[in-house]
Design an enzyme around this catalytic site. Structure first.
Site, PDB file in Angstrom:
ATOM      1  CG  HIS A 122      -1.761   1.254   1.422  1.00 55.01           C
ATOM      2  ND1 HIS A 122      -2.115   2.532   2.129  1.00 55.01           N
ATOM      3  CD2 HIS A 122      -3.383   1.122   1.357  1.00 55.01           C
ATOM      4  CE1 HIS A 122      -2.859   3.196   1.912  1.00 55.01           C
ATOM      5  NE2 HIS A 122      -4.069   1.794   1.041  1.00 55.01           N
ATOM      6  CG  ASP A 199      -0.211  -2.672   6.232  1.00 57.52           C
ATOM      7  OD1 ASP A 199      -0.782  -2.642   6.664  1.00 57.52           O
ATOM      8  OD2 ASP A 199      -0.426  -2.334   5.709  1.00 57.52           O
ATOM      9  CD  GLN A 202      -6.769  -5.106   3.745  1.00 62.33           C
ATOM     10  OE1 GLN A 202      -7.852  -5.645   3.692  1.00 62.33           O
ATOM     11  NE2 GLN A 202      -7.225  -3.489   3.728  1.00 62.33           N
ATOM     12  CE  LYS A 225      -7.403  -0.575   5.827  1.00 57.51           C
ATOM     13  NZ  LYS A 225      -8.610  -0.243   4.700  1.00 57.51           N
ATOM     14  CB  CYS A 363      -3.470   3.021  -1.638  1.00 60.65           C
ATOM     15  SG  CYS A 363      -4.932   4.836  -2.010  1.00 60.65           S
TER      16      CYS A 363
END
Length: 404
Positions: A122, A199, A202, A225, A363
């Site tokens: 991202h 990260d 997700q 999220k 993104c």
């Protein structure tokens, strides 16, 4: 037992209509909807407990502080950090990444030192490192991927040199749904004397994440999220690293003592939490994490994995369909284009059918360039989505396709 109909009742927004059609919300990688318990927790704290934390001796301040710090323990337990000192509250994944780039970069990186990222990152895990490159002259290296969306681990290992200091990798691609082998990548990084940042924006909402099992040095994710509120996020960092890193911002809350001659900083994690924290958001995030924990992360993962596989199978049958990201075991995201239809047109027309998807570069423009497109359409799934909604998506795409 995971009962999807019971689950959906916890999310009032799913019952609304858009353009006189039932809402089919498939933009969960951008943000998830909120269960009633999270919204009620926010309202209740503002109505009943609202007071600034850590600084007051009065009852409301003490109660708000207790909720805020209990939330930190909830996060620690949810990701299996060793200690609450390793859990820093931020505004979200992006701020967490910028904090590491700024503070870790100041403490550990010098001109010529190398940071490895992947082609599927991202923008928030690319741009902060580019800014650091401009300030300090670091070198960025990029891990390539196959056409299926699988990172090339052989190429990854070959990128390391004695100057490699940090690896930054998305646990799950927000475009392709690829679940990257972060535990193996951490082992390789550590074998070369480098640290690794994962990260988890997700991954944390979709399956169990254990930072100690992964062996990562940093992990970041966003509350919104994972069914929590916007404006709250988490940076997990190994205590020994955080302790050696300088503060990211200065002001109240992060100080121990201030004179005009010298300032000493608070202990972890408060050293990185300047100003009044989002104590309402932290409590609501904890409620969201408790909610998904009660449903069972294994149940959520199984439901979403089955839904993703079903969607891939059904969408492949559409004439002109091009699916991006076909890695084995991919998770909760399907990116696609159809024929020569511009993804923006596709998304706009699906919206008129009540179907909310994402369109554009997501993104992740370097990834778009790797795939040879300007943009894609993206459907992303959550614990409340159903096969019937996938069917509505497939029928909607086919209907739009026949218009062109």
């Amino acid at each position: 037992m995971y009962d999807i109909n019971t689950v959906r009742k916890d999310f009032p927004i799913l019952g609304r209509e858009v353009y006189k059609r039932p809402l089919v919300y498939l933009d969960n990688a951008a943000t998830t909807q909120k269960p009633r318990c999270v919204v009620e927790a926010i309202a209740n704290e503002y109505y009943s407990v609202n007071a600034n934390v850590h600084r007051g001796v009065h009852f409301l301040s003490q109660q708000a502080t207790d909720l805020h710090e209990a939330a930190r323990e909830t996060v620690r337990r949810f990701i299996n950090a060793r200690d609450v000192a390793e859990v820093v509250f931020t505004r979200g994944t992006t701020e967490s990444l910028n904090l590491v780039a700024s503070s870790y970069g100041e403490a550990f990186l010098h001109e010529g030192d190398e940071v490895i990222v992947t082609v599927m990152e991202h923008h928030s895990d690319i741009v902060p490192w580019q800014l650091l490159r401009e300030r300090k002259g670091i070198v960025l290296k990029v891990v390539p991927m196959t056409d299926e969306g699988v990172l090339d681990l052989d190429a990854y290992e070959q990128l390391f040199t004695p100057r490699t200091r940090l690896v930054c990798v998305a646990h799950v691609s927000n475009v392709l749904g690829t679940v990257n082998p972060v535990k193996r990548m951490a082992e390789i990084a550590h074998a070369h004397g480098a640290h690794i940042l994962v990260d988890g924006a997700q991954s944390v909402p979709h399956f169990k994440v254990d930072v100690q099992d992964i062996g990562c040095d940093f992990m970041v994710f966003s509350g919104h999220k994972v069914y929590g509120p916007t404006g709250i996020g988490v940076l997990y960092g190994r205590e020994d690293l955080l302790d050696r890193m300088p503060p990211y911002q200065g002001g109240g809350e992060m100080i121990a003592r201030v004179t005009f001659e010298h300032t000493t900083y608070e202990r972890l994690p408060f050293k990185f939490e300047a100003g009044t924290p989002d104590y309402v958001g932290s409590h609501a995030l904890a409620v969201a994490l408790d909610y998904v924990s009660a449903l069972g992360m294994d149940h959520i993962h199984a439901h979403e994995r089955a839904l993703t596989q079903y969607a891939m199978e059904q969408m492949q049958a559409i004439e002109g369909m091009h699916l991006f990201g076909t890695a084995p075991g991919k998770d909760a995201v399907v990116a696609f284009n159809v024929g020569n239809i511009h993804p923006l047109d596709l998304g706009t027309l699906l919206d008129r059918l009540g179907i909310a998807i994402r369109t554009g570069h997501h993104c992740a423009q370097p990834l778009m360039q790797r795939c040879g497109v300007e943009g894609m359409a993206r459907a992303s799934f959550a614990l409340y989505n159903t096969r019937e909604e996938v069917d509505a998506l497939v029928q909607g795409i086919d209907r739009v396709r026949k218009m062109f």
